[in-house]
Design a protein around this motif. Structure first.
Motif, PDB file in Angstrom:
ATOM      1  N   GLY A   1      53.737  15.501  67.356  1.00 16.83           N
ATOM      2  CA  GLY A   1      54.289  15.584  66.005  1.00 16.83           C
ATOM      3  C   GLY A   1      54.851  14.242  65.570  1.00 16.83           C
ATOM      4  N   GLU A   2      55.808  14.288  64.660  1.00 18.06           N
ATOM      5  CA  GLU A   2      56.424  13.064  64.136  1.00 18.06           C
ATOM      6  C   GLU A   2      57.328  12.431  65.189  1.00 18.06           C
ATOM      7  N   PRO A   3      57.351  11.098  65.230  1.00 16.81           N
ATOM      8  CA  PRO A   3      58.178  10.427  66.245  1.00 16.81           C
ATOM      9  C   PRO A   3      59.664  10.550  65.966  1.00 16.81           C
ATOM     10  N   VAL A   4      60.402  10.797  67.032  1.00 17.75           N
ATOM     11  CA  VAL A   4      61.864  10.795  66.991  1.00 17.75           C
ATOM     12  C   VAL A   4      62.302   9.941  68.167  1.00 17.75           C
ATOM     13  N   TRP A   5      62.914   8.801  67.894  1.00 14.64           N
ATOM     14  CA  TRP A   5      63.247   7.859  68.956  1.00 14.64           C
ATOM     15  C   TRP A   5      64.730   7.880  69.286  1.00 14.64           C
ATOM     16  N   THR A   6      65.397   8.979  69.048  1.00 11.20           N
ATOM     17  CA  THR A   6      66.834   9.024  69.250  1.00 11.20           C
ATOM     18  C   THR A   6      67.179   9.129  70.732  1.00 11.20           C
ATOM     19  N   PRO A   7      67.857   8.101  71.278  1.00 14.01           N
ATOM     20  CA  PRO A   7      68.353   8.211  72.655  1.00 14.01           C
ATOM     21  C   PRO A   7      69.769   8.786  72.628  1.00 14.01           C
ATOM     22  N   TYR A   8      70.045   9.666  73.549  1.00 15.11           N
ATOM     23  CA  TYR A   8      71.393  10.218  73.709  1.00 15.11           C
ATOM     24  C   TYR A   8      71.933   9.698  75.029  1.00 15.11           C
TER      25      TYR A   8
ATOM     26  N   ASN B   1      48.690  17.596  73.080  1.00 20.39           N
ATOM     27  CA  ASN B   1      49.069  17.609  71.652  1.00 20.39           C
ATOM     28  C   ASN B   1      49.769  16.331  71.192  1.00 20.39           C
ATOM     29  N   TYR B   2      49.374  15.186  71.747  1.00 22.25           N
ATOM     30  CA  TYR B   2      49.935  13.912  71.310  1.00 22.25           C
ATOM     31  C   TYR B   2      49.214  13.493  70.031  1.00 22.25           C
ATOM     32  N   SER B   3      49.831  13.751  68.901  1.00 25.66           N
ATOM     33  CA  SER B   3      49.186  13.515  67.610  1.00 25.66           C
ATOM     34  C   SER B   3      49.594  12.188  66.976  1.00 25.66           C
ATOM     35  N   TRP B   4      50.692  11.603  67.419  1.00 22.03           N
ATOM     36  CA  TRP B   4      51.203  10.368  66.824  1.00 22.03           C
ATOM     37  C   TRP B   4      51.143   9.248  67.848  1.00 22.03           C
TER      38      TRP B   4
END
Length: 179
Positions: free
Chosen positions: A151-158, A60-63
């Motif tokens: 889905g939509e990319p989220v590049w937040t590193p914690y 399911n890699y859509s982006w």
């Protein structure tokens, strides 16, 4: 085939291999026990590769986008390189497909020791949500990689410590065989 090994404790230039002595190689099966998945693809045909399309569909890699990491192509290069090498986790899995160049992904094993994964052209890796990891270029100082996302990319590193996130809790359960 991908190469991986346990790292030494040196804080010298992170672009060097940092193999522990004596050498302790890590195989694909051990990486799989950490939830790290690997594929070898033909990067010269990434635009029309049925194998890549099948992986994207199955997972399911859509982006998708492509990032080039080198001094001449990446704005705020020095700052970004330091950020990529800071130990962190993501709340979603991280997928990278190396189209040109090379670099290292470092991941923690079950005993919290660093394993270095050498990535080069044609290597694709998936790191599970919640795994502590980091990235650095190697001595060549260049990589062009495809980033894939569900889905939509989220590049937040914690940055570590980030053990309170549900993704980390779930990952630790997976390591313990309780997921």
């Amino acid at each position: 085939m991908v190469q991986a090994w346990y790292m030494d404790e040196s804080t010298d230039d992170p672009r060097m291999p940092h193999r522990v002595q004596p050498d302790r190689p890590v195989g694909l099966e051990q990486l799989r026990t950490l939830g790290v998945l690997y594929w070898k693809l033909d990067a010269d045909k990434y635009e029309n590769d049925p194998e890549l399309e099948k992986i994207r569909k199955d997972r399911n890699y859509s982006w998708m986008d492509i990032i080039t990491i080198c001094k001449d192509a990446l704005p705020n290069y020095e700052e970004k390189i330091k950020m990529f090498f800071e130990e962190h986790l993501h709340l979603d899995e991280e997928i990278r497909y190396i189209l040109e160049g090379s670099g290292y992904f470092d991941v923690r094993d079950k005993e919290d020791k660093w394993i270095r994964i050498s990535m080069e052209k044609g290597d694709m890796i998936t790191l599970p949500a919640g795994i502590y990891h980091r990235f650095t270029l190697d001595e060549k100082n260049y990589v062009k990689a495809m980033r894939l996302f569900v889905g939509e990319p989220v590049w937040t590193p914690y940055n570590r410590p980030a053990d309170h996130f549900d993704a980390r809790v779930q990952y630790v359960r997976f390591l313990e065989g309780r997921a």
